[in-house]
Design a protein around this motif. Structure first.
Motif, short mmCIF file in Angstrom:
data_model
loop_
_atom_site.label_atom_id
_atom_site.label_comp_id
_atom_site.label_asym_id
_atom_site.label_seq_id
_atom_site.Cartn_x
_atom_site.Cartn_y
_atom_site.Cartn_z
N ARG A 204 0.83 -1.21 0.00
CA ARG A 204 0.00 0.00 0.00
C ARG A 204 0.87 1.26 0.00
NH1 ARG A 204 -2.83 -1.54 3.80
NH2 ARG A 204 -1.85 -0.46 5.55
N ARG A 205 1.93 1.23 0.79
CA ARG A 205 2.81 2.41 0.87
C ARG A 205 3.61 2.58 -0.42
NH1 ARG A 205 3.92 3.00 6.73
NH2 ARG A 205 5.72 4.29 6.19
N LEU A 206 4.05 1.48 -1.03
CA LEU A 206 4.74 1.56 -2.32
C LEU A 206 3.83 2.17 -3.38
CD1 LEU A 206 6.59 -1.89 -2.49
CD2 LEU A 206 7.68 0.35 -2.29
N ALA A 207 2.56 1.76 -3.36
CA ALA A 207 1.61 2.26 -4.35
C ALA A 207 1.40 3.76 -4.19
CB ALA A 207 0.28 1.53 -4.22
N ARG A 208 1.62 4.28 -2.98
CA ARG A 208 1.50 5.72 -2.76
C ARG A 208 2.78 6.47 -3.14
NH1 ARG A 208 -1.48 4.76 2.52
NH2 ARG A 208 0.46 5.29 3.60
N GLY A 209 3.78 5.73 -3.64
CA GLY A 209 5.00 6.36 -4.08
C GLY A 209 6.04 6.54 -2.98
N GLU A 210 5.87 5.87 -1.84
CA GLU A 210 6.82 6.01 -0.74
C GLU A 210 8.05 5.13 -0.98
OE1 GLU A 210 5.29 5.89 3.24
OE2 GLU A 210 3.28 6.43 2.55
N LEU A 211 9.16 5.55 -0.40
CA LEU A 211 10.41 4.79 -0.47
C LEU A 211 10.52 3.97 0.81
CD1 LEU A 211 12.91 4.56 -2.37
CD2 LEU A 211 14.03 6.23 -0.89
N ILE A 212 10.56 2.65 0.69
CA ILE A 212 10.60 1.74 1.83
C ILE A 212 11.94 1.02 1.84
CG2 ILE A 212 9.49 -0.19 2.99
CD1 ILE A 212 7.69 2.25 2.80
N VAL A 213 12.60 1.01 3.00
CA VAL A 213 13.88 0.34 3.16
C VAL A 213 13.68 -0.96 3.93
CG1 VAL A 213 16.21 0.46 4.13
CG2 VAL A 213 15.17 2.50 3.12
N LEU A 214 14.15 -2.04 3.33
CA LEU A 214 14.09 -3.36 3.96
C LEU A 214 15.52 -3.85 4.19
CD1 LEU A 214 12.66 -6.01 4.82
CD2 LEU A 214 12.65 -6.67 2.41
N PHE A 215 15.88 -4.07 5.46
CA PHE A 215 17.17 -4.68 5.77
C PHE A 215 17.01 -6.17 5.54
CE2 PHE A 215 17.42 -0.83 8.59
CZ PHE A 215 18.42 -0.19 7.86
N ALA A 216 17.39 -6.60 4.34
CA ALA A 216 16.98 -7.92 3.85
C ALA A 216 17.70 -9.08 4.52
CB ALA A 216 17.18 -7.99 2.33
N GLU A 217 18.77 -8.83 5.28
CA GLU A 217 19.43 -9.92 6.00
C GLU A 217 18.61 -10.36 7.21
OE1 GLU A 217 24.08 -8.81 5.77
OE2 GLU A 217 22.73 -7.18 6.31
N GLY A 218 17.71 -9.49 7.67
CA GLY A 218 16.88 -9.82 8.82
C GLY A 218 17.54 -9.57 10.15
N THR A 219 18.80 -9.12 10.16
CA THR A 219 19.53 -8.83 11.38
C THR A 219 20.73 -7.97 11.02
OG1 THR A 219 20.59 -9.82 13.34
CG2 THR A 219 21.01 -10.88 11.21
N THR A 220 21.46 -7.52 12.03
CA THR A 220 22.68 -6.76 11.78
C THR A 220 23.87 -7.71 11.61
OG1 THR A 220 22.91 -6.47 14.17
CG2 THR A 220 22.00 -4.63 12.94
N GLY A 221 24.84 -7.29 10.81
CA GLY A 221 26.07 -8.04 10.63
C GLY A 221 27.27 -7.25 11.10
N ASP A 222 28.47 -7.79 10.88
CA ASP A 222 29.68 -7.14 11.40
C ASP A 222 30.24 -6.10 10.44
OD1 ASP A 222 30.81 -8.64 9.37
OD2 ASP A 222 31.98 -9.94 10.69
N GLY A 223 29.58 -5.87 9.32
CA GLY A 223 30.05 -4.86 8.38
C GLY A 223 31.08 -5.35 7.39
N GLY A 224 31.52 -6.61 7.53
CA GLY A 224 32.53 -7.14 6.64
C GLY A 224 32.04 -8.22 5.70
N ARG A 225 30.76 -8.57 5.80
CA ARG A 225 30.19 -9.60 4.93
C ARG A 225 28.69 -9.40 4.84
NH1 ARG A 225 28.73 -14.54 8.34
NH2 ARG A 225 28.75 -13.75 10.47
N ILE A 226 28.08 -10.02 3.83
CA ILE A 226 26.64 -9.95 3.64
C ILE A 226 26.03 -11.29 4.02
CG2 ILE A 226 24.78 -9.57 1.98
CD1 ILE A 226 26.46 -7.09 2.55
N LEU A 227 25.05 -11.28 4.89
CA LEU A 227 24.33 -12.49 5.25
C LEU A 227 23.27 -12.79 4.19
CD1 LEU A 227 23.83 -11.67 9.04
CD2 LEU A 227 25.62 -13.07 8.01
N PRO A 228 22.84 -14.04 4.05
CA PRO A 228 21.84 -14.36 3.04
C PRO A 228 20.57 -13.53 3.21
CG PRO A 228 22.81 -16.36 3.95
CD PRO A 228 23.32 -15.23 4.79
N PHE A 229 20.04 -13.03 2.10
CA PHE A 229 18.83 -12.23 2.13
C PHE A 229 17.61 -13.11 2.37
CE2 PHE A 229 19.85 -8.09 -0.37
CZ PHE A 229 20.86 -7.81 0.53
#
Length: 271
Positions: A130-155
């Motif tokens: 619904r929010r996308l349809a209104r033209g809003e920008l939505i950010v999804l942290f796709a890893e589902g958690t925080t990481g150590d900044g040196g690697r990407i966890l599976p999305f």
């Protein structure tokens, strides 16, 4: 003198919070357009107060309905991304109950998800759509958690289903998945190394308040925002393949930032 300057900056941040929180609360309830702009101003003041400097590389999203898929390193990510342009985040429901941070997340118009409830994904997807349809920008942290900044966890791909729902329920022709890489590159003018990452990255069972004191007690932080190539998403797009492609783009951006500061590329996990 440095201590006095830092204290003065923090005082300005507290004053900004006191001045802006009331108008933002009213604006969110009344659906005023300014309620999308006030958080941007607050986050910019917060970054200035904390000594965080942001640089953007690549092309940010255009006006097309966009779901941003990003890695997640620290609570600082919210301030960094929120300073760029009006946007909202998808966050775990526990954050809503945190002192101060929960209030700020609600005033940012964050979308909360209860991960323990199976029905929650469908409900959140409907809200995102619904929010996308209104033209809003939505950010999804796709890893589902925080990481150590040196690697990407599976999305995790379940919430990417919101893009398909927006197409089906709101008659949009297409949506864009926009990969974004957050790379913390320097502290006090010097490249961050593996030993110094915990000063910035907030992950695992780290306590928030000691980590916050560590950020306040150190020197300026430099972070790069690296926008990847946008991924068109239409009714025929495979959700999992699109998410995997976004994950690869985010990893590519992270590797580019790590290589600039002399680190080896982030490992690629087996899917």
């Amino acid at each position: 003198m440095a201590g006095f300057s830092k204290a003065l900056r923090l005082l300005v941040l507290v004053l900004a919070l006191v001045v802006l929180i009331g108008p933002q609360a009213v604006g969110v309830r009344a659906h005023w357009a300014i309620a999308r702009r006030i958080p941007v101003l607050f986050h910019r003041i917060a970054l200035w107060a904390l000594g965080v400097r942001v640089s953007e590389i690549g092309h940010p999203p255009k006006e097309t309905p966009t779901l941003v898929l990003s890695n997640h390193v620290s609570w600082l990510d919210i301030l960094v991304l929120g300073s760029l342009r009006p946007l909202s985040f998808v966050a775990k429901s526990e954050i809503a109950s945190w002192p101060l941070f929960g209030t700020l997340a609600r005033l940012q118009r964050s979308i909360f998800i209860e991960r323990e409830r199976k029905a929650a994904t469908a409900e959140v997807n409907a809200t995102i759509a619904r929010r996308l349809a209104r033209g809003e920008l939505i950010v999804l942290f796709a890893e589902g958690t925080t990481g150590d900044g040196g690697r990407i966890l599976p999305f995790r791909t379940s919430l990417v289903g919101a893009a398909r729902l927006a197409l089906a329920d709101h008659r949009l022709d297409a949506i864009v998945l926009q990969p974004l890489s957050l790379v913390y590159v320097r502290r006090d003018g010097l490249p961050l190394d593996r030993r110094e990452r915990p000063e910035i990255a907030w992950y695992g069972d780290m306590d928030l308040l000691p980590h916050l004191r560590g950020v306040l007690g150190g020197g300026p932080i430099d972070v790069e925002i690296r926008w990847g190539a946008p991924i068109p998403f239409d009714a025929h797009t495979d959700r999992k393949r699109a998410a995997a492609r976004a994950e690869d783009e985010v990893r590519r951006g992270l590797n580019a930032g790590l290589c600039r500061r002399g680190e080896p590329p982030a490992p690629h996990p087996t899917r």
